[in-house]
Design a protein around this motif. Sequence first.
Motif, PDB file in Angstrom:
ATOM      1  N   TYR A   7       0.860  -0.993  -0.002  1.00  0.00           N
ATOM      2  CA  TYR A   7       0.031  -0.064   0.036  1.00  0.00           C
ATOM      3  C   TYR A   7       0.764   1.154  -0.129  1.00  0.00           C
ATOM      4  CZ  TYR A   7      -3.816  -3.222   1.099  1.00  0.00           C
ATOM      5  OH  TYR A   7      -4.660  -4.333   1.141  1.00  0.00           O
ATOM      6  N   TYR A   8       1.003   1.790   1.285  1.00  0.00           N
ATOM      7  CA  TYR A   8       1.868   3.217   1.143  1.00  0.00           C
ATOM      8  C   TYR A   8       2.956   3.121   1.939  1.00  0.00           C
ATOM      9  CZ  TYR A   8      -2.438   5.213  -0.597  1.00  0.00           C
ATOM     10  OH  TYR A   8      -3.508   5.559  -1.282  1.00  0.00           O
ATOM     11  N   VAL A   9       3.995   3.905   1.667  1.00  0.00           N
ATOM     12  CA  VAL A   9       5.134   4.109   2.456  1.00  0.00           C
ATOM     13  C   VAL A   9       4.961   5.741   3.097  1.00  0.00           C
ATOM     14  CG1 VAL A   9       7.676   4.526   2.268  1.00  0.00           C
ATOM     15  CG2 VAL A   9       6.697   2.744   0.719  1.00  0.00           C
ATOM     16  N   SER A  10       4.928   5.530   4.494  1.00  0.00           N
ATOM     17  CA  SER A  10       4.760   6.830   5.050  1.00  0.00           C
ATOM     18  C   SER A  10       6.296   7.239   5.688  1.00  0.00           C
ATOM     19  CB  SER A  10       3.751   6.455   6.378  1.00  0.00           C
ATOM     20  OG  SER A  10       3.807   7.730   6.923  1.00  0.00           O
ATOM     21  N   ASN A  11       6.510   8.381   5.205  1.00  0.00           N
ATOM     22  CA  ASN A  11       7.843   8.742   5.309  1.00  0.00           C
ATOM     23  C   ASN A  11       7.988  10.109   6.168  1.00  0.00           C
ATOM     24  OD1 ASN A  11      10.706   8.870   4.979  1.00  0.00           O
ATOM     25  ND2 ASN A  11      10.230  10.619   3.672  1.00  0.00           N
ATOM     26  N   GLY A  12       8.645  10.105   7.141  1.00  0.00           N
ATOM     27  CA  GLY A  12       9.081  11.540   7.852  1.00  0.00           C
ATOM     28  C   GLY A  12      10.415  11.717   7.935  1.00  0.00           C
ATOM     29  N   HIS A  13      10.883  13.078   7.836  1.00  0.00           N
ATOM     30  CA  HIS A  13      12.424  13.473   8.079  1.00  0.00           C
ATOM     31  C   HIS A  13      12.179  14.971   7.412  1.00  0.00           C
ATOM     32  CE1 HIS A  13      16.363  13.031   8.982  1.00  0.00           C
ATOM     33  NE2 HIS A  13      16.774  13.534   7.941  1.00  0.00           N
ATOM     34  N   ILE A  14      11.941  14.870   6.204  1.00  0.00           N
ATOM     35  CA  ILE A  14      12.119  16.273   5.426  1.00  0.00           C
ATOM     36  C   ILE A  14      10.649  16.818   5.791  1.00  0.00           C
ATOM     37  CG2 ILE A  14      11.886  17.442   3.251  1.00  0.00           C
ATOM     38  CD1 ILE A  14      14.241  15.994   3.589  1.00  0.00           C
ATOM     39  N   HIS A  15      10.695  18.222   6.371  1.00  0.00           N
ATOM     40  CA  HIS A  15       9.644  18.897   6.911  1.00  0.00           C
ATOM     41  C   HIS A  15       8.598  19.644   6.137  1.00  0.00           C
ATOM     42  CE1 HIS A  15      10.928  18.923  11.046  1.00  0.00           C
ATOM     43  NE2 HIS A  15      11.851  18.413  10.400  1.00  0.00           N
ATOM     44  N   GLY A  16       9.000  19.391   4.670  1.00  0.00           N
ATOM     45  CA  GLY A  16       7.805  19.820   3.700  1.00  0.00           C
ATOM     46  C   GLY A  16       7.005  18.679   3.119  1.00  0.00           C
ATOM     47  N   PRO A  17       5.710  18.742   2.951  1.00  0.00           N
ATOM     48  CA  PRO A  17       5.068  17.370   2.427  1.00  0.00           C
ATOM     49  C   PRO A  17       5.378  17.150   0.912  1.00  0.00           C
ATOM     50  CG  PRO A  17       3.493  19.198   2.558  1.00  0.00           C
ATOM     51  CD  PRO A  17       4.803  19.747   3.465  1.00  0.00           C
ATOM     52  N   SER A  18       5.305  15.988   0.511  1.00  0.00           N
ATOM     53  CA  SER A  18       5.468  15.574  -0.734  1.00  0.00           C
ATOM     54  C   SER A  18       4.727  14.023  -1.046  1.00  0.00           C
ATOM     55  CB  SER A  18       6.698  15.649  -1.022  1.00  0.00           C
ATOM     56  OG  SER A  18       7.664  14.493  -0.188  1.00  0.00           O
ATOM     57  N   THR A  19       4.808  13.872  -2.368  1.00  0.00           N
ATOM     58  CA  THR A  19       4.230  12.576  -2.747  1.00  0.00           C
ATOM     59  C   THR A  19       5.076  12.051  -3.982  1.00  0.00           C
ATOM     60  OG1 THR A  19       2.308  13.216  -3.990  1.00  0.00           O
ATOM     61  CG2 THR A  19       2.058  12.600  -1.691  1.00  0.00           C
ATOM     62  N   TYR A  20       5.437  10.683  -3.719  1.00  0.00           N
ATOM     63  CA  TYR A  20       5.899   9.985  -4.974  1.00  0.00           C
ATOM     64  C   TYR A  20       5.518   8.668  -5.069  1.00  0.00           C
ATOM     65  CZ  TYR A  20       9.599   8.190  -8.145  1.00  0.00           C
ATOM     66  OH  TYR A  20      10.358   7.683  -9.083  1.00  0.00           O
ATOM     67  N   ASP A  21       4.499   8.738  -6.126  1.00  0.00           N
ATOM     68  CA  ASP A  21       3.752   7.304  -6.387  1.00  0.00           C
ATOM     69  C   ASP A  21       3.004   6.934  -5.008  1.00  0.00           C
ATOM     70  OD1 ASP A  21       3.033   4.487  -6.702  1.00  0.00           O
ATOM     71  OD2 ASP A  21       4.383   4.589  -8.465  1.00  0.00           O
ATOM     72  N   ARG A  22       3.141   5.984  -4.321  1.00  0.00           N
ATOM     73  CA  ARG A  22       2.717   5.566  -2.971  1.00  0.00           C
ATOM     74  C   ARG A  22       3.535   5.971  -1.957  1.00  0.00           C
ATOM     75  NH1 ARG A  22       3.089   0.514  -2.959  1.00  0.00           N
ATOM     76  NH2 ARG A  22       4.198   0.122  -4.659  1.00  0.00           N
ATOM     77  N   ILE A  23       4.604   6.741  -2.123  1.00  0.00           N
ATOM     78  CA  ILE A  23       5.364   7.112  -0.873  1.00  0.00           C
ATOM     79  C   ILE A  23       4.753   8.547  -0.409  1.00  0.00           C
ATOM     80  CG2 ILE A  23       7.631   8.300  -0.163  1.00  0.00           C
ATOM     81  CD1 ILE A  23       8.878   6.258  -2.266  1.00  0.00           C
TER      82      ILE A  23
END
Length: 166
Positions: A96-112
Amino acid sequence: KNFLPTVKLFPLLNFKYIEEMCVEGFYDLNMTCLYVPDEHAGGGDKSQVLIAAKLEELGLKEVSISMVHSWFKYQVPEVSSSTKYDEAFFLGITKYYVSNGHIHGPSTYDRIIGQGSFDRVAHREEHAKGGILIELSPDDSYFFFIENKEALPFKTLHIKTKDLDK
């Protein structure tokens, strides 16, 4: 980690602090979750080799969701770093999804999904702040952004006098 002392005051709270890369099974939901903490094995290819080995050890080709604290190549392409993760690797091992935290601006790349941060913590973060809610079902999956409308501005004040009373 700072929440650990406070969590003890709420015995019914379902709280986990993940310090080591691991996979958790939610067998009542027929789902698995990969957790990858910040700076795991130095990030990048080194971490990905260990993640692949963990999945093989568990007999898994993929997990349902991945929770990753690091950065991906697409997020800051102008920075060359061996600590960045490869998008194709995580998309290949996550259903399903890769939930990623570290960079403080929101973004999406496909299912990331890079959530960004819930509040402003630095200059040049005037974009919307908030969190991501992910809905999963056997028939559909989606996510949406919930804005923190109370996020405070991060301002610089230029003091033109050395007289603090002024």
